[in-house]
Design a protein around this motif. Structure first.
Motif, short mmCIF file in Angstrom:
data_model
loop_
_atom_site.label_atom_id
_atom_site.label_comp_id
_atom_site.label_asym_id
_atom_site.label_seq_id
_atom_site.Cartn_x
_atom_site.Cartn_y
_atom_site.Cartn_z
N THR A 155 0.78 -1.08 0.37
CA THR A 155 0.15 0.24 -0.30
C THR A 155 1.04 1.02 0.33
OG1 THR A 155 -0.05 0.47 2.56
CG2 THR A 155 -1.88 -0.81 1.15
N GLN A 180 -3.34 4.61 1.48
CA GLN A 180 -4.12 5.07 2.53
C GLN A 180 -5.08 5.81 3.26
OE1 GLN A 180 0.19 4.43 5.07
NE2 GLN A 180 0.46 2.54 5.11
N SER A 186 -6.56 7.01 1.02
CA SER A 186 -8.11 6.36 -0.10
C SER A 186 -8.65 6.01 1.00
CB SER A 186 -8.31 6.20 -1.10
OG SER A 186 -7.36 5.00 -0.85
N ILE A 187 -8.03 4.60 1.48
CA ILE A 187 -8.27 3.88 2.49
C ILE A 187 -8.88 4.60 3.72
CG2 ILE A 187 -8.49 2.33 4.25
CD1 ILE A 187 -6.39 1.13 2.05
N LEU A 188 -8.07 5.83 4.31
CA LEU A 188 -8.77 6.10 6.09
C LEU A 188 -10.30 7.36 5.08
CD1 LEU A 188 -5.33 6.73 7.42
CD2 LEU A 188 -6.72 6.05 7.90
N ARG A 189 -9.94 8.05 3.59
CA ARG A 189 -11.19 8.68 3.67
C ARG A 189 -12.72 7.51 3.61
NH1 ARG A 189 -8.27 10.45 -2.17
NH2 ARG A 189 -7.04 11.80 -0.44
N LEU A 190 -12.06 6.80 2.59
CA LEU A 190 -13.28 5.30 3.21
C LEU A 190 -14.58 5.05 3.89
CD1 LEU A 190 -11.86 2.83 0.07
CD2 LEU A 190 -14.04 4.85 -0.24
N ARG A 191 -12.86 4.83 5.47
CA ARG A 191 -13.14 4.41 6.98
C ARG A 191 -14.41 6.27 7.16
NH1 ARG A 191 -8.38 1.56 8.47
NH2 ARG A 191 -8.44 -0.73 7.42
N SER A 192 -13.53 6.81 6.77
CA SER A 192 -14.81 7.75 7.47
C SER A 192 -15.64 8.74 6.83
CB SER A 192 -13.41 9.28 7.99
OG SER A 192 -13.62 9.64 6.27
#
Length: 67
Positions: A53, A58, A60-66
């Motif tokens: 990754t 990382q 984009s993953i944080l944005r999706l989780r939020s």
């Protein structure tokens, strides 16, 4: 002629036993072959590797989780 008739009786007397033992031997051979074929083989363990990754991934993953 009596001798051939007697030999035919002897043959017919042993035929059922011969058939039973032949079938038993055949079944034993098939079951043994099946049991030997079912032994586990050591093929090794293969683990799939995930792609690395990146920082962009990382984020984009944080944005999706939020969301």
């Amino acid at each position: 002629m009596k001798r051939s008739a007697k030999s035919q009786r002897v043959c017919w007397r042993f035929l059922p036993k011969l058939t039973r033992y032949s079938l038993t031997l055949l079944l034993s051979a098939v079951l043994l072959a099946d049991a030997v074929g079912a032994t586990p083989r050591n093929r090794g363990l293969q683990i799939a590797q995930q792609p690395e990754t990146t920082q962009q991934g990382q984020l984009s993953i944080l944005r999706l989780r939020s969301v």
